[in-house]
Enzyme design. Structure first.
Site, PDB file in Angstrom:
ATOM      1  N   GLY A  42       0.788  -1.228   0.000  1.00 15.70           N
ATOM      2  CA  GLY A  42       0.000   0.000   0.000  1.00 15.70           C
ATOM      3  C   GLY A  42       0.819   1.276   0.000  1.00 15.70           C
ATOM      4  O   GLY A  42       1.859   1.380  -0.671  1.00 15.70           O
ATOM      5  N   ASP A  45       6.333  -5.766  15.735  1.00 15.64           N
ATOM      6  CA  ASP A  45       4.948  -5.425  16.036  1.00 15.64           C
ATOM      7  C   ASP A  45       4.944  -4.067  16.714  1.00 15.64           C
ATOM      8  O   ASP A  45       5.285  -3.944  17.889  1.00 15.64           O
ATOM      9  CB  ASP A  45       4.335  -6.488  16.946  1.00 15.64           C
ATOM     10  CG  ASP A  45       2.880  -6.202  17.294  1.00 15.64           C
ATOM     11  OD1 ASP A  45       2.340  -5.163  16.834  1.00 15.64           O
ATOM     12  OD2 ASP A  45       2.284  -7.009  18.031  1.00 15.64           O
ATOM     13  N   TYR A  52     -11.013   5.813  14.942  1.00 20.53           N
ATOM     14  CA  TYR A  52      -9.977   6.048  13.925  1.00 20.53           C
ATOM     15  C   TYR A  52      -9.697   7.542  13.789  1.00 20.53           C
ATOM     16  O   TYR A  52      -8.536   7.980  13.828  1.00 20.53           O
ATOM     17  CB  TYR A  52     -10.422   5.469  12.585  1.00 20.53           C
ATOM     18  CG  TYR A  52      -9.490   5.795  11.437  1.00 20.53           C
ATOM     19  CD1 TYR A  52      -8.289   5.109  11.283  1.00 20.53           C
ATOM     20  CD2 TYR A  52      -9.818   6.791  10.514  1.00 20.53           C
ATOM     21  CE1 TYR A  52      -7.436   5.415  10.232  1.00 20.53           C
ATOM     22  CE2 TYR A  52      -8.967   7.088   9.466  1.00 20.53           C
ATOM     23  CZ  TYR A  52      -7.780   6.402   9.328  1.00 20.53           C
ATOM     24  OH  TYR A  52      -6.925   6.700   8.293  1.00 20.53           O
ATOM     25  N   LYS A  93      -6.217   9.770  14.606  1.00 15.48           N
ATOM     26  CA  LYS A  93      -5.507  10.547  13.597  1.00 15.48           C
ATOM     27  C   LYS A  93      -5.457  12.028  13.968  1.00 15.48           C
ATOM     28  O   LYS A  93      -4.488  12.727  13.632  1.00 15.48           O
ATOM     29  CB  LYS A  93      -6.168  10.353  12.234  1.00 15.48           C
ATOM     30  CG  LYS A  93      -5.987   8.942  11.681  1.00 15.48           C
ATOM     31  CD  LYS A  93      -4.524   8.559  11.541  1.00 15.48           C
ATOM     32  CE  LYS A  93      -4.334   7.234  10.810  1.00 15.48           C
ATOM     33  NZ  LYS A  93      -2.892   6.900  10.620  1.00 15.48           N
TER      34      LYS A  93
END
Length: 246
Positions: free
Chosen positions: A19, A59, A152, A156
């Protein structure tokens, strides 16, 4: 800033197995830079090999492993000039259905990981004495949240604030920090759930009449690491094709 304008930069990109992250890593490689791709997915090694770069598996949701992985990536490059914090997760959950664990996981990966990687990288940049660049991946959602994206969007928005605080605290070391706020970007993630009608609807939000591509975002990341961006810090740049303009 970093090394002389013609010298290869030492770049670490997180969330780079595929991506947007992979596109950013590839764009820096195309510039002649030395790049390490960091991701939880083991196939990050394959992406790195295809690009002619290096990789590290960790991770970022685990604090100890995040510090270890970033330190390993920096050691591989024998230093660091550019850190691109791209790793993140996304999901759609109605506000009233978000569980505490979902909220915590979103912030652990999308925001806390950036604090940890920045701490490790910035200390190395300061020790080097040559400045550096930090680019954090935020989102259009951090400025203009959509339905079903409360946790979300909040994570952000926190990235944007963290970036501003980073810029203020590290500026004295000639380290800049900026965030990117992409809009709808078509990547492999979600490809099996979106329809042509959905893409058309998203595209209509942009005056340019299209969604973004990973390369659109990668170009901005590379610009922010360039000499031309030396006086830009603490900013949250929209890469939305005009979907939002603030």
């Amino acid at each position: 800033m970093t090394p002389s304008d013609n010298a290869p930069r030492r770049v670490v990109v997180t969330g780079a197995a595929r991506g947007i992250g992979a596109a950013i890593a590839g764009a820096f490689v195309a510039e002649g830079d030395q790049v390490v791709l960091v991701d939880r997915a083991p196939d990050v090694a394959d992406t790195a090999a295809d690009l002619g770069a290096k990789s590290a598996v960790c991770d970022l949701g685990d604090p100890d492993d995040a510090r270890r992985g970033i330190s390993e990536a920096i050691d591989t490059l024998d230093g660091i000039d550019v850190l691109v914090n791209n790793a993140g997760v996304f999901e759609i959950v109605p506000l009233l259905d978000i569980e505490a664990e979902q909220w915590s996981r979103m912030f652990d990966i999308n925001t806390r990981s950036m604090l940890l990687t920045t701490q490790v990288a910035a200390r190395r940049m300061i020790d080097q004495g040559t400045g550096g660049r930090i680019v954090n991946m935020a989102s259009m959602g951090g400025k203009d949240p959509a339905r079903g994206q409360s946790h979300y969007a909040a994570s952000k928005a926190a990235v944007i604030a963290l970036t501003q605080a980073t810029a203020k605290e590290l500026g004295e070391y000639q380290i800049t920090a900026n965030s990117l706020c992409p809009g709808y970007v078509l990547t492999e993630m979600g490809a099996d759930t979106r329809t042509p009608e959905m893409v058309a609807g998203w595209s209509s939000l942009s005056p340019l009449g299209r969604c973004g591509s990973p390369d659109d975002v990668a170009a901005m990341a590379v610009f922010l690491a360039s000499p031309s961006a030396a006086y830009l810090t603490g900013q949250a740049f929209n890469v939305t094709g005009g979907m939002i303009m603030h």
